[in-house]
Design an enzyme around this catalytic site. Sequence first.
Site, PDB file in Angstrom:
ATOM      1  N   ALA A 153       0.835  -1.199   0.000  1.00 60.29           N
ATOM      2  CA  ALA A 153       0.000   0.000   0.000  1.00 60.29           C
ATOM      3  C   ALA A 153       0.872   1.253   0.000  1.00 60.29           C
ATOM      4  O   ALA A 153       1.973   1.264   0.533  1.00 60.29           O
ATOM      5  CB  ALA A 153      -0.917  -0.005   1.214  1.00 60.29           C
ATOM      6  N   GLY A 194       0.764  -5.848   0.084  1.00 62.10           N
ATOM      7  CA  GLY A 194      -0.068  -5.824  -1.113  1.00 62.10           C
ATOM      8  C   GLY A 194       0.703  -6.057  -2.390  1.00 62.10           C
ATOM      9  O   GLY A 194       0.153  -6.556  -3.383  1.00 62.10           O
ATOM     10  N   GLU A 218       0.769  -9.706  -2.676  1.00 65.37           N
ATOM     11  CA  GLU A 218      -0.574 -10.175  -3.012  1.00 65.37           C
ATOM     12  C   GLU A 218      -0.864  -9.968  -4.493  1.00 65.37           C
ATOM     13  O   GLU A 218      -1.491 -10.818  -5.145  1.00 65.37           O
ATOM     14  CB  GLU A 218      -1.605  -9.446  -2.147  1.00 65.37           C
ATOM     15  CG  GLU A 218      -1.542  -9.887  -0.677  1.00 65.37           C
ATOM     16  CD  GLU A 218      -2.527  -9.155   0.203  1.00 65.37           C
ATOM     17  OE1 GLU A 218      -3.406  -9.810   0.800  1.00 65.37           O
ATOM     18  OE2 GLU A 218      -2.409  -7.920   0.307  1.00 65.37           O
ATOM     19  N   GLU A 224       1.867  -7.223   7.298  1.00 68.21           N
ATOM     20  CA  GLU A 224       0.757  -6.390   7.775  1.00 68.21           C
ATOM     21  C   GLU A 224       0.524  -6.500   9.277  1.00 68.21           C
ATOM     22  O   GLU A 224       0.032  -5.557   9.904  1.00 68.21           O
ATOM     23  CB  GLU A 224      -0.534  -6.767   7.027  1.00 68.21           C
ATOM     24  CG  GLU A 224      -0.599  -6.284   5.586  1.00 68.21           C
ATOM     25  CD  GLU A 224       0.040  -7.249   4.607  1.00 68.21           C
ATOM     26  OE1 GLU A 224      -0.176  -7.081   3.394  1.00 68.21           O
ATOM     27  OE2 GLU A 224       0.763  -8.165   5.039  1.00 68.21           O
TER      28      GLU A 224
END
Length: 683
Positions: A62, A103, A106, A126
């Site tokens: 992020a 992310g 991911e 995270e």
Amino acid sequence: MSLLQTSRQGSVLLLHVSNPPVNGLSFALRTALMHALDGAEAAPDVLAVVIHGGAKAFSGGADIREFGQPQALAQPNLPSLCARLDEMSKPVVAAIEGLALGGGLELALACHYRVVQAKAQIGLPEVNLGLLPGAGGTQRFPRAVGLATALKLIPQGRLVRAQELAALPAQRLFDDVVAEAGDGAVLAAAVALAQRIQALRPLPRLRDQTVAPDAEAEAQALAASEGLPYPAPLACVQAVRGAASLPFEDGIRAERAGFEGLLHSPESAALRHVFFAERAAGKVPGVEADTPRARIQSVGVVGAGTMGQGIALACAQAGLPVQLVEPDAAARARALSQLDRHWVAQVEKGRLSADKAQTARQLMTVTERLGDLAQADLLIEAVYEDMALKQAVFREMDAIAKPEALLASNTSTLDMDALAQVTQRPDQVLGLHFFSPAAVMKLLEVVRGAATSPTALASALAFGKQIGKTCVVAGNADGFIGNRMVDRYLEQALFLLDEGCTPQQVDQAIEAWGLAMGPFRMIDMAGNDVSWRVRQQRAKDGKLRRAQPLADRLCELGRFGQKAGGGWYDYDGREARPSKAVAALIAAHREQMGRPARTVGAEEIVDRLLLALGIEGERLLAEGVALRASDIDLVYVLGYGFPRWKGGPMFELARRGEGAVAALRGAFAAVAHDDAAFWAPVH
């Protein structure tokens, strides 16, 4: 420059992510990626897609600049982008270099194929922000590396090298591992793979894979997480378990529900606050990107006591040549013996390899002559907290140091301007307050004096980063940030003894709240004689705010703490035990005060201690000693064992709200022997 640049190699569409510094997945970048994927799907001459981010980072996850902003979760959000990759009818290859975290990983997991540079950092960290991966990481990663590995890495937020994961048996994470770094080797391998597989069907999707249950790994992960004081690790374990027990879509829904629940938790808010505090601390007025910085290539440390040794170790372990000066032969021999034991212990505990320990040892020299520091770029004084002694050392350092050298003091309380004034270079003098043990603790208070130049300050901040410290800049005030606040904290702890508490009752209350160590165990570990000498110096200088007769009497008995076998507790090694001698001392003190003991509850103990920190922090902000409230929180999290998941004393003050804090101010100001003026609001 565009956040997403496109190019073609034949039938392969290349999507180059460019959002420095770590290719954070901002709303604008997610939107661009979504449009590019839609365009690739519709273009008949595009047969495969490669996503890459360059040598520094595939993506760090992020974009932190959007944390807490509506665009962080705006559509297309990351789960939607990953779902779009699942739906692609054409193969998508992730070319991973540098790092793929959170992310970013991911996103790569949702691609059909992954090519990676062997030393790239991989992880889903995270949990360190009090969250769990929210875009399929808990579902796809176990399908790629197995349940046991996912349960080891995700709940702990661990980062690993790609080559370590590539070595796992039957792993589905990487399709190709490239040994070479840079020069486009990973991108070339990814394009070559895309050209080979562009006609292969069906497309491999991690969501379509199954993962076998692993009862032993689940039990170990649950045991490791259930006792932790904040919910994210356990939530990570529960989400990862869903990869083995739930259909993919159900697992995704459960993951998202867990993510959204944690997002609004107080622990996650606190952890994110500390995360941003660490980044804000480096922004210092007067220090700009183009401010000149002196290169610190060698360091001299004066004084081979506990702090001097620790500072020298911190420098040597960071690869800096360091000379440790100790004129006293006995102290020098003692230091050499202790340093040798340190290196041996580091190797035995697996913290350093024998080769690295040997290299660091060779970078350190212990000498009796201050003149040996004549060519050092930075000289750090680390002698006792006595102004006359420190001024004498500064005069000597100033006389022998080369003109451009910086002079620094490790003082924890004394006036930096008074030290700078005895030199011919006050603009090159500042404080470098390390925390014990100096080779381990991350915090470094950098104290700016009235004459300290921007270049000296910028150079000191760069030095702190060079040796792996997090620097917080403080103004020149008695105790700076950390110790000035801890004085008020300890003052309240002593008031609680006056009123009827025992040292262990005070410590147990604040430790149950979350602090790593209560005030009396903390001061015993640091050494009661250290604060005693500080009080004596302040009394000599006419700066003693309030006498502490009980603490003075403890020291007069030789109860200096752990190192003496007794302080506020009796010690068997490091184990603290209630002391009958201290109980008798406190009882006699109360009798002399004419103050009968009362019952004090744990809630009042916690409130008095925490608010004392926060209210003194407000004064530091008002006086300009601290730049920002988050700097104060960082000092306490990194230097004093304040739990990250509680955010720090200023965060705690704000969390409670003005009304609740005002009520407690009034209640504590009414305690007869307390300091009513201290609890008054800052104007």
